[in-house]
Design a protein around this motif. Structure first.
Motif, PDB file in Angstrom:
ATOM      1  N   HIS A 129      -8.529   8.033   8.127  1.00  0.00           N
ATOM      2  CA  HIS A 129      -9.896   7.556   8.367  1.00  0.00           C
ATOM      3  C   HIS A 129      -9.932   6.049   8.626  1.00  0.00           C
ATOM      4  N   ALA A 130      -8.828   5.484   9.104  1.00  0.00           N
ATOM      5  CA  ALA A 130      -8.723   4.027   9.236  1.00  0.00           C
ATOM      6  C   ALA A 130      -9.822   3.434  10.115  1.00  0.00           C
ATOM      7  N   HIS A 131     -10.146   4.090  11.212  1.00  0.00           N
ATOM      8  CA  HIS A 131     -11.159   3.534  12.124  1.00  0.00           C
ATOM      9  C   HIS A 131     -12.544   3.544  11.480  1.00  0.00           C
ATOM     10  N   GLU A 132     -12.872   4.611  10.753  1.00  0.00           N
ATOM     11  CA  GLU A 132     -14.163   4.658  10.073  1.00  0.00           C
ATOM     12  C   GLU A 132     -14.227   3.606   8.962  1.00  0.00           C
ATOM     13  N   ILE A 133     -13.131   3.440   8.243  1.00  0.00           N
ATOM     14  CA  ILE A 133     -13.076   2.431   7.189  1.00  0.00           C
ATOM     15  C   ILE A 133     -13.239   1.038   7.787  1.00  0.00           C
ATOM     16  N   ALA A 134     -12.572   0.783   8.906  1.00  0.00           N
ATOM     17  CA  ALA A 134     -12.668  -0.534   9.551  1.00  0.00           C
ATOM     18  C   ALA A 134     -14.102  -0.854   9.955  1.00  0.00           C
ATOM     19  N   SER A 135     -14.848   0.156  10.331  1.00  0.00           N
ATOM     20  CA  SER A 135     -16.226  -0.081  10.777  1.00  0.00           C
ATOM     21  C   SER A 135     -17.134  -0.533   9.641  1.00  0.00           C
ATOM     22  N   ARG A 136     -16.726  -0.298   8.384  1.00  0.00           N
ATOM     23  CA  ARG A 136     -17.543  -0.693   7.229  1.00  0.00           C
ATOM     24  C   ARG A 136     -16.864  -1.757   6.372  1.00  0.00           C
ATOM     25  N   SER A 137     -15.840  -2.378   6.905  1.00  0.00           N
ATOM     26  CA  SER A 137     -15.066  -3.352   6.130  1.00  0.00           C
ATOM     27  C   SER A 137     -14.988  -4.674   6.889  1.00  0.00           C
ATOM     28  N   PRO A 138     -16.099  -5.418   6.971  1.00  0.00           N
ATOM     29  CA  PRO A 138     -16.153  -6.583   7.855  1.00  0.00           C
ATOM     30  C   PRO A 138     -15.195  -7.701   7.507  1.00  0.00           C
ATOM     31  N   CYS A 139     -14.704  -7.761   6.269  1.00  0.00           N
ATOM     32  CA  CYS A 139     -13.758  -8.814   5.888  1.00  0.00           C
ATOM     33  C   CYS A 139     -12.315  -8.435   6.185  1.00  0.00           C
ATOM     34  N   GLY A 140     -12.080  -7.192   6.651  1.00  0.00           N
ATOM     35  CA  GLY A 140     -10.738  -6.793   7.019  1.00  0.00           C
ATOM     36  C   GLY A 140     -10.205  -5.633   6.193  1.00  0.00           C
TER      37      GLY A 140
END
Length: 273
Positions: A129-140
């Protein structure tokens, strides 16, 4: 949303070691992370939580301070969120370990009112789910290589064994335009390997790396800061764009398209004064 900083080095300090907080803040890292999770024994979680929040409330060291909570899927994680929300404090970012889906990050953001989230991916489900996680993790996103390798039975020190996971995280972060951070190196005495593997992850697109000892900070900073040559090249690309005034952009005889321009701007943004 305001553009959030990109760090070269993030230095962990155990939440139980208040005596090391000030020392960590002076170690030269771009950010420090007070750790309430792996570095704290279960019997000391409550004490570490209280100590960290008191220090955060009085911190004036001029360095960004993040807080690694326990997983929001655990009782201790829920206690961390409740205490943080009640305190009204806003750390530079909240680091969310063992992120499995973007729902983990949504829970943290809604519970605390803080959108400055930095996820750790350290299991196969999280990588899926890396892409979905990245979309909600603005600090990286931080690659949790220690737990990830253990879950696979892979060799943590074998670069090729974890290349796929690092690449997936780098691609997800690139798509979301957020920084990717590499896992800390456990052997704090091997600076040569630290520099070598940090250089490899930088070439893969990583912006920085976590550290577990102050002695790791300076080598990591040196690897991830853009060189003078790289900066000059990036600035030349942006100058050529301005001079073209909407026409074809040429720099050093090469036609420059939008991805190259964006990469140049990102590199300049990463440069430290």
């Amino acid at each position: 949303m305001t553009r959030l900083p990109t760090y070269r080095s993030l230095l962990f300090v155990p939440g139980t070691r208040e005596d090391r907080f000030d020392k960590a803040a002076r170690a030269g890292a771009d950010a420090i992370i007070i750790d309430l999770e792996d570095a704290v024994q279960p019997s000391r979680k409550a004490a570490a939580r209280e100590t960290a929040l008191v220090w955060l409330a009085n911190n004036s060291k001029g360095v960004d301070v993040g807080l690694r909570i326990n997983s929001p899927r655990t009782p201790e994680g829920n206690a961390d969120l409740a205490a943080l929300a009640a305190s009204g404090l806003r750390p530079a970012f909240i680091m969310v370990p063992k992120s499995q889906t973007d729902i983990d990050l949504e829970i943290v953001s809604e519970a605390t009112g803080c959108e400055r989230i930095l996820a750790i991916i350290e299991c196969g489900r999280g990588l899926h789910h890396a892409h979905e996680i990245a979309s909600r993790s603005p600090c990286g996103i931080l690659f949790g290589g220690v737990d990830f390798s253990a879950s696979l039975g892979a060799d943590l020190d074998d670069w090729d064994a974890l290349l796929h996971a690092r690449s997936v995280i780098s691609a997800a972060c690139g798509t979301a335009a957020i920084p990717a951070y590499d896992a800390p190196m456990l052997d704090v005495s091997n600076n040569a390997q630290l520099i070598e593997t940090s250089s490899q992850s930088r070439r893969l697109g990583y912006s920085g790396r976590a550290c577990i000892h102050p002695d790791q900070v300076e080598p990591v900073n040196e690897v991830y800061v853009p060189t003078a040559e790289e900066l000059a090249n990036a600035k030349g690309i942006l100058s050529a764009l301005e001079a073209a005034d909407g026409g074809v952009v040429l720099f050093n005889g090469k036609m420059i398209d939008r991805p190259v321009i964006l990469a140049a701007q990102r590199l300049i943004d990463r440069a430290r004064p």
